[in-house]
Write a protein that holds these residues in place. Structure first.
Motif, mmCIF file in Angstrom:
data_model
loop_
_atom_site.group_PDB
_atom_site.id
_atom_site.type_symbol
_atom_site.label_atom_id
_atom_site.label_comp_id
_atom_site.label_asym_id
_atom_site.label_seq_id
_atom_site.Cartn_x
_atom_site.Cartn_y
_atom_site.Cartn_z
ATOM 1 N N MET A 207 48.989 51.703 40.882
ATOM 2 C CA MET A 207 48.994 50.231 41.122
ATOM 3 C C MET A 207 47.784 49.838 41.649
ATOM 4 O O MET A 207 47.313 48.857 41.601
ATOM 5 C CB MET A 207 50.198 49.867 42.057
ATOM 6 C CG MET A 207 51.558 50.014 41.406
ATOM 7 S SD MET A 207 53.192 49.580 42.450
ATOM 8 C CE MET A 207 52.619 47.703 42.815
ATOM 9 N N LYS A 208 47.324 50.498 42.745
ATOM 10 C CA LYS A 208 45.800 50.103 43.392
ATOM 11 C C LYS A 208 44.833 50.024 42.317
ATOM 12 O O LYS A 208 43.839 49.069 42.230
ATOM 13 C CB LYS A 208 45.649 51.270 44.478
ATOM 14 C CG LYS A 208 44.337 50.775 45.271
ATOM 15 C CD LYS A 208 44.062 51.900 46.233
ATOM 16 C CE LYS A 208 42.681 51.587 46.982
ATOM 17 N NZ LYS A 208 41.509 51.861 46.047
ATOM 18 N N GLU A 209 44.749 50.928 41.350
ATOM 19 C CA GLU A 209 43.630 50.816 40.294
ATOM 20 C C GLU A 209 43.935 49.499 39.433
ATOM 21 O O GLU A 209 43.017 48.935 38.959
ATOM 22 C CB GLU A 209 43.637 52.159 39.582
ATOM 23 C CG GLU A 209 43.009 53.207 40.332
ATOM 24 C CD GLU A 209 43.377 54.652 39.550
ATOM 25 O OE1 GLU A 209 44.251 54.554 38.647
ATOM 26 O OE2 GLU A 209 42.613 55.583 39.869
ATOM 27 N N LEU A 210 45.115 49.612 39.184
ATOM 28 C CA LEU A 210 45.544 48.232 38.237
ATOM 29 C C LEU A 210 45.113 46.960 38.961
ATOM 30 O O LEU A 210 44.653 46.116 38.572
ATOM 31 C CB LEU A 210 46.949 48.292 37.863
ATOM 32 C CG LEU A 210 47.412 49.512 37.023
ATOM 33 C CD1 LEU A 210 48.919 49.220 36.675
ATOM 34 C CD2 LEU A 210 46.850 49.540 35.687
ATOM 35 N N HIS A 211 45.313 46.789 40.223
ATOM 36 C CA HIS A 211 45.189 45.642 41.089
ATOM 37 C C HIS A 211 43.539 45.445 41.012
ATOM 38 O O HIS A 211 43.037 44.339 40.722
ATOM 39 C CB HIS A 211 45.645 45.855 42.339
ATOM 40 C CG HIS A 211 45.487 44.497 43.021
ATOM 41 N ND1 HIS A 211 45.732 44.715 44.542
ATOM 42 C CD2 HIS A 211 45.136 43.178 42.923
ATOM 43 C CE1 HIS A 211 45.552 43.244 44.816
ATOM 44 N NE2 HIS A 211 45.266 42.554 44.034
ATOM 45 N N GLU A 212 42.623 46.557 41.094
ATOM 46 C CA GLU A 212 41.291 46.462 40.983
ATOM 47 C C GLU A 212 40.816 46.133 39.826
ATOM 48 O O GLU A 212 39.960 45.455 39.821
ATOM 49 C CB GLU A 212 40.751 47.769 41.639
ATOM 50 C CG GLU A 212 41.027 48.195 42.914
ATOM 51 C CD GLU A 212 40.667 49.541 43.425
ATOM 52 O OE1 GLU A 212 40.510 50.210 42.354
ATOM 53 O OE2 GLU A 212 40.342 49.989 44.839
ATOM 54 N N GLY A 213 41.574 46.568 38.741
ATOM 55 C CA GLY A 213 41.113 46.078 37.507
ATOM 56 C C GLY A 213 41.311 44.814 37.065
ATOM 57 O O GLY A 213 40.459 44.000 36.371
ATOM 58 N N LEU A 214 42.263 44.322 37.484
ATOM 59 C CA LEU A 214 42.735 42.744 37.576
ATOM 60 C C LEU A 214 41.562 42.024 38.209
ATOM 61 O O LEU A 214 41.066 40.961 37.821
ATOM 62 C CB LEU A 214 43.912 42.479 37.898
ATOM 63 C CG LEU A 214 44.598 41.276 37.647
ATOM 64 C CD1 LEU A 214 44.852 41.156 36.019
ATOM 65 C CD2 LEU A 214 46.188 40.991 38.179
ATOM 66 N N LEU A 215 41.322 42.432 39.381
ATOM 67 C CA LEU A 215 40.351 41.666 40.395
ATOM 68 C C LEU A 215 38.983 41.621 39.802
ATOM 69 O O LEU A 215 38.221 40.830 39.774
ATOM 70 C CB LEU A 215 40.432 42.290 41.785
ATOM 71 C CG LEU A 215 41.405 41.986 42.827
ATOM 72 C CD1 LEU A 215 41.163 43.080 43.734
ATOM 73 C CD2 LEU A 215 41.349 40.530 43.235
ATOM 74 N N ALA A 216 38.638 42.714 39.083
ATOM 75 C CA ALA A 216 37.204 42.897 38.385
ATOM 76 C C ALA A 216 37.384 42.150 37.227
ATOM 77 O O ALA A 216 36.087 42.106 36.234
ATOM 78 C CB ALA A 216 37.051 44.250 38.367
ATOM 79 N N GLY A 217 38.387 41.968 36.588
ATOM 80 C CA GLY A 217 38.601 41.190 35.257
ATOM 81 C C GLY A 217 38.264 42.127 34.006
ATOM 82 O O GLY A 217 38.118 41.773 33.105
ATOM 83 N N GLU A 218 38.599 43.481 34.391
ATOM 84 C CA GLU A 218 38.666 44.380 33.419
ATOM 85 C C GLU A 218 39.966 44.359 32.734
ATOM 86 O O GLU A 218 40.083 44.794 31.463
ATOM 87 C CB GLU A 218 38.524 45.756 33.851
ATOM 88 C CG GLU A 218 37.138 45.988 34.780
ATOM 89 C CD GLU A 218 36.879 47.258 35.552
ATOM 90 O OE1 GLU A 218 37.931 47.737 35.518
ATOM 91 O OE2 GLU A 218 35.895 47.478 36.195
ATOM 92 N N LEU A 219 41.010 43.875 33.299
ATOM 93 C CA LEU A 219 42.525 43.787 32.810
ATOM 94 C C LEU A 219 42.582 42.250 32.675
ATOM 95 O O LEU A 219 42.441 41.512 33.473
ATOM 96 C CB LEU A 219 43.268 44.450 33.341
ATOM 97 C CG LEU A 219 43.225 45.953 33.590
ATOM 98 C CD1 LEU A 219 44.017 46.537 34.513
ATOM 99 C CD2 LEU A 219 43.276 46.523 32.298
ATOM 100 N N ASN A 220 43.514 42.010 31.891
ATOM 101 C CA ASN A 220 44.103 40.585 31.666
ATOM 102 C C ASN A 220 45.258 40.343 32.296
ATOM 103 O O ASN A 220 45.731 39.190 32.683
ATOM 104 C CB ASN A 220 44.111 40.103 29.963
ATOM 105 C CG ASN A 220 42.761 40.341 29.334
ATOM 106 O OD1 ASN A 220 42.806 41.141 28.243
ATOM 107 N ND2 ASN A 220 41.849 39.341 29.660
ATOM 108 N N VAL A 221 46.079 41.294 31.994
ATOM 109 C CA VAL A 221 47.723 41.391 32.665
ATOM 110 C C VAL A 221 47.947 42.664 33.115
ATOM 111 O O VAL A 221 47.273 44.013 32.468
ATOM 112 C CB VAL A 221 48.531 41.043 31.419
ATOM 113 C CG1 VAL A 221 49.905 40.839 31.892
ATOM 114 C CG2 VAL A 221 48.173 39.643 30.986
ATOM 115 N N ILE A 222 48.653 42.825 34.112
ATOM 116 C CA ILE A 222 49.209 44.223 34.669
ATOM 117 C C ILE A 222 50.764 44.063 34.486
ATOM 118 O O ILE A 222 51.417 42.999 34.875
ATOM 119 C CB ILE A 222 48.614 44.637 35.674
ATOM 120 C CG1 ILE A 222 48.775 43.699 37.006
ATOM 121 C CG2 ILE A 222 47.208 44.821 35.739
ATOM 122 C CD1 ILE A 222 48.272 44.143 38.452
#
Length: 254
Positions: free
Chosen positions: A133-148
């Motif tokens: 969850m921590k890595e997914l949240h960081e990916g969302l913050l960085a714009g690397e992910l559109n949805v988690i």
């Protein structure tokens, strides 16, 4: 000359404000507690006043902190928005939808996501990334992910979120000889085997017991996967709680 504020210190302060704990905030950022405490101390020195009161009862914002912490939160939101917007502009022509998946998510929900992308009017590629969850949240913050897709066990400030699925949670024990529902208090006679608190399952288990005013008797060891969790519970080392979709088989005793 005005002393500059440390971005790291601001993030540490926000984490403590959200978790109400220096140790929990340190775990969330993957740093030692002394390092986090030192970062916040330097920030407080720059600001000229303490942000938090520390006591045996826990961590609470000071009157100064109650005024400053919302400003810190807004500042970090704007800073993170810069990275996300830059990433969006650079990849504006991309035809990929990047979705982060927690290991705890039901595979059927992933399949529904795939089908939904296939049915979009414009062709898109679905790019999946499984992580904690921590890595997914960081990916969302960085714009690397559109949805988690993650379990709804903790708030995600600054993001639009909604509950889109649910599934039964089951208990696995060595003495399990029925699929009849059981009361949570009936499970207190044995320790509960847990996994590392990265996917949301351990957080959910703790919250469930706490909400029902029951003490969770945690097993002294720790399983590394849902499969091992089920195996150890079947051996009799303790009880285990799992989403139904994570059982090794729908017919496995539970």
């Amino acid at each position: 000359m005005t002393k500059r504020l440390s971005l790291e210190g601001l993030r540490y302060a926000q984490a403590v404000a959200e978790t109400h704990s220096f140790s929990a905030a340190a775990r969330e950022y993957g740093v030692t507690q002394p390092a986090l405490s030192n970062g916040i101390a330097k920030l407080e020195d720059r600001l000229g006043e303490q942000l938090f009161d520390r006591s045996t009862q826990g961590v609470t914002p000071t009157s100064f902190g109650l005024h400053i912490l919302p400003l810190i939160q807004r500042a970090l939101t704007e800073i993170d928005a810069i990275t996300a917007e830059a990433h969006r502009l650079i990849n504006s022509e991309a035809r990929s939808i990047r979705v982060g998946i927690s290991p705890l998510i039901n595979p059927q929900l992933v399949a529904r996501t795939y089908t939904a992308v296939r049915e979009l009017p414009t062709a898109h590629d679905l790019v999946l990334r499984e992580a904690n969850m921590k890595e997914l949240h960081e990916g969302l913050l960085a714009g690397e992910l559109n949805v988690i897709l993650i379990p709804a066990v903790k708030p995600l400030p600054h993001f639009e979120h909604r509950i889109i699925d649910s599934e039964p949670v089951v208990i696995v024990e060595s003495t399990q000889d029925s699929t009849d529902p059981i009361e949570l208090r009936e499970t207190q006679h044995e320790p509960f085997i847990l996994v590392p608190d990265t996917c949301g399952l351990t957080t959910f288990t703790n919250q469930l017991f706490e909400t029902n005013d029951l003490a969770l008797n945690a097993y002294s060891g720790e399983a590394a996967s849902y499969q091992v969790l089920e195996q150890w519970a079947t051996l009799g080392l303790g009880s285990a709680m799992l989403p139904l979709s994570k059982l090794s088989s729908p017919t496995a005793p539970h």
